[in-house]
Design a protein around this motif. Structure first.
Motif, PDB file in Angstrom:
ATOM      1  N   UNK A   1      -5.484   3.317   1.460  1.00 17.62           N
ATOM      2  CA  UNK A   1      -5.234   2.447   2.599  1.00 17.62           C
ATOM      3  C   UNK A   1      -4.476   3.189   3.698  1.00 17.62           C
ATOM      4  N   UNK A   2      -3.468   3.949   3.310  1.00 20.97           N
ATOM      5  CA  UNK A   2      -2.672   4.703   4.278  1.00 20.97           C
ATOM      6  C   UNK A   2      -2.021   5.878   3.571  1.00 20.97           C
ATOM      7  N   UNK A   3      -1.311   6.711   4.336  1.00 18.68           N
ATOM      8  CA  UNK A   3      -0.656   7.875   3.739  1.00 18.68           C
ATOM      9  C   UNK A   3       0.395   8.420   4.692  1.00 18.68           C
ATOM     10  N   UNK A   4       1.262   9.248   4.152  1.00 21.50           N
ATOM     11  CA  UNK A   4       2.271   9.929   4.948  1.00 21.50           C
ATOM     12  C   UNK A   4       2.402  11.363   4.479  1.00 21.50           C
ATOM     13  N   UNK A   5       2.973  12.201   5.327  1.00 21.84           N
ATOM     14  CA  UNK A   5       3.124  13.628   5.030  1.00 21.84           C
ATOM     15  C   UNK A   5       4.599  13.971   5.098  1.00 21.84           C
ATOM     16  N   UNK A   6       5.074  14.768   4.141  1.00 25.79           N
ATOM     17  CA  UNK A   6       6.477  15.182   4.161  1.00 25.79           C
ATOM     18  C   UNK A   6       6.733  16.062   5.386  1.00 25.79           C
ATOM     19  N   UNK A   7       7.976  16.094   5.876  1.00 25.77           N
ATOM     20  CA  UNK A   7       8.288  16.884   7.075  1.00 25.77           C
ATOM     21  C   UNK A   7       7.919  18.361   6.974  1.00 25.77           C
ATOM     22  N   UNK A   8       7.933  18.911   5.750  1.00 22.20           N
ATOM     23  CA  UNK A   8       7.575  20.325   5.604  1.00 22.20           C
ATOM     24  C   UNK A   8       6.092  20.520   5.306  1.00 22.20           C
ATOM     25  N   UNK A   9       5.328  19.418   5.189  1.00 21.52           N
ATOM     26  CA  UNK A   9       3.881  19.495   4.980  1.00 21.52           C
ATOM     27  C   UNK A   9       3.458  19.859   3.574  1.00 21.52           C
ATOM     28  N   UNK A  10       4.374  19.841   2.608  1.00 21.72           N
ATOM     29  CA  UNK A  10       4.017  20.247   1.244  1.00 21.72           C
ATOM     30  C   UNK A  10       3.630  19.081   0.342  1.00 21.72           C
ATOM     31  N   UNK A  11       3.904  17.836   0.779  1.00 24.84           N
ATOM     32  CA  UNK A  11       3.608  16.678  -0.054  1.00 24.84           C
ATOM     33  C   UNK A  11       2.963  15.573   0.780  1.00 24.84           C
ATOM     34  N   UNK A  12       2.113  14.804   0.113  1.00 19.07           N
ATOM     35  CA  UNK A  12       1.473  13.648   0.732  1.00 19.07           C
ATOM     36  C   UNK A  12       1.766  12.438  -0.150  1.00 19.07           C
ATOM     37  N   UNK A  13       2.142  11.351   0.474  1.00 14.04           N
ATOM     38  CA  UNK A  13       2.298  10.083  -0.226  1.00 14.04           C
ATOM     39  C   UNK A  13       1.136   9.200   0.188  1.00 14.04           C
ATOM     40  N   UNK A  14       0.430   8.674  -0.805  1.00 15.31           N
ATOM     41  CA  UNK A  14      -0.764   7.875  -0.534  1.00 15.31           C
ATOM     42  C   UNK A  14      -0.542   6.457  -1.040  1.00 15.31           C
ATOM     43  N   UNK A  15      -0.858   5.479  -0.201  1.00 15.36           N
ATOM     44  CA  UNK A  15      -0.850   4.091  -0.668  1.00 15.36           C
ATOM     45  C   UNK A  15      -2.291   3.681  -0.892  1.00 15.36           C
ATOM     46  N   UNK A  16      -2.500   2.900  -1.928  1.00 13.36           N
ATOM     47  CA  UNK A  16      -3.856   2.447  -2.215  1.00 13.36           C
ATOM     48  C   UNK A  16      -3.851   0.950  -2.462  1.00 13.36           C
ATOM     49  N   UNK A  17      -5.017   0.371  -2.358  1.00 16.09           N
ATOM     50  CA  UNK A  17      -5.194  -1.065  -2.495  1.00 16.09           C
ATOM     51  C   UNK A  17      -5.530  -1.386  -3.943  1.00 16.09           C
ATOM     52  N   UNK A  18      -4.860  -2.389  -4.482  1.00 16.03           N
ATOM     53  CA  UNK A  18      -5.191  -2.889  -5.803  1.00 16.03           C
ATOM     54  C   UNK A  18      -5.752  -4.290  -5.636  1.00 16.03           C
ATOM     55  N   UNK A  19      -6.921  -4.500  -6.158  1.00 19.49           N
ATOM     56  CA  UNK A  19      -7.564  -5.804  -6.060  1.00 19.49           C
ATOM     57  C   UNK A  19      -7.274  -6.594  -7.342  1.00 19.49           C
ATOM     58  N   UNK A  20      -6.667  -7.759  -7.183  1.00 14.20           N
ATOM     59  CA  UNK A  20      -6.383  -8.621  -8.323  1.00 14.20           C
ATOM     60  C   UNK A  20      -7.018  -9.983  -8.094  1.00 14.20           C
ATOM     61  N   UNK A  21      -7.560 -10.511  -9.134  1.00 12.73           N
ATOM     62  CA  UNK A  21      -8.072 -11.874  -9.099  1.00 12.73           C
ATOM     63  C   UNK A  21      -7.548 -12.577 -10.339  1.00 12.73           C
ATOM     64  N   UNK A  22      -7.082 -13.802 -10.152  1.00 15.00           N
ATOM     65  CA  UNK A  22      -6.591 -14.537 -11.300  1.00 15.00           C
ATOM     66  C   UNK A  22      -6.661 -16.025 -11.023  1.00 15.00           C
ATOM     67  N   UNK A  23      -6.620 -16.767 -12.083  1.00 18.32           N
ATOM     68  CA  UNK A  23      -6.563 -18.226 -12.008  1.00 18.32           C
ATOM     69  C   UNK A  23      -5.277 -18.625 -12.703  1.00 18.32           C
TER      70      UNK A  23
END
Length: 126
Positions: free
Chosen positions: A95-117
């Motif tokens: 869904x989105x992501x960010x990069x560390x200030x030194x460019x050595x790491x990436x943080x990734x957010x992802x979507x989780x689909x849940x369905x329930x009753x």
């Protein structure tokens, strides 16, 4: 400034970079189109800290989403430098992501689909 827009006639997202002061487009590349993405935003961009590359939410031909990196050289087509750097795995919709200030790491957010009753009992309005 980098931004994404839809190339509707060709059914694909475009990433552009424009000069802030003039608005002149100095770079353009296309994001792979593999069907409509209902939750993700293909083309969402971030700059590498050194300004030499752009990372963006991309879609593989098999429909899996991830983060790709492509060299940034104003006025040049650098699509041959594009490489996958995160995601692109089954069940992982980026869904989105960010990069560390030194460019050595990436943080990734992802979507989780849940369905329930859920069942609520004993609700009598009292």
């Amino acid at each position: 400034v980098s931004y994404a827009l839809n190339d509707t006639p060709n059914a694909r997202p475009i990433i552009r970079v424009a000069e802030v002061m003039t608005g002149k487009v100095v770079f353009e590349t296309y994001v792979t189109f593999a069907g409509f993405q209902n939750m993700t935003s293909p083309g969402r961009t971030r700059w590498m800290p050194d300004g030499q590359a752009i990372l963006f939410v991309d879609v593989a031909p098999n429909g899996k989403t991830g983060v790709s990196m492509q060299d940034f050289v104003p006025g040049q087509d650098t699509r041959a430098s594009r490489r996958n750097v995160a995601g692109f795995t089954e069940g992982f919709e980026v869904e989105s992501f960010g990069i560390s200030p030194d460019g050595t790491r990436i943080t990734v957010s992802h979507i989780e689909h849940f369905r329930s009753i859920k069942l609520a009992q004993g609700i009598g309005g009292r």
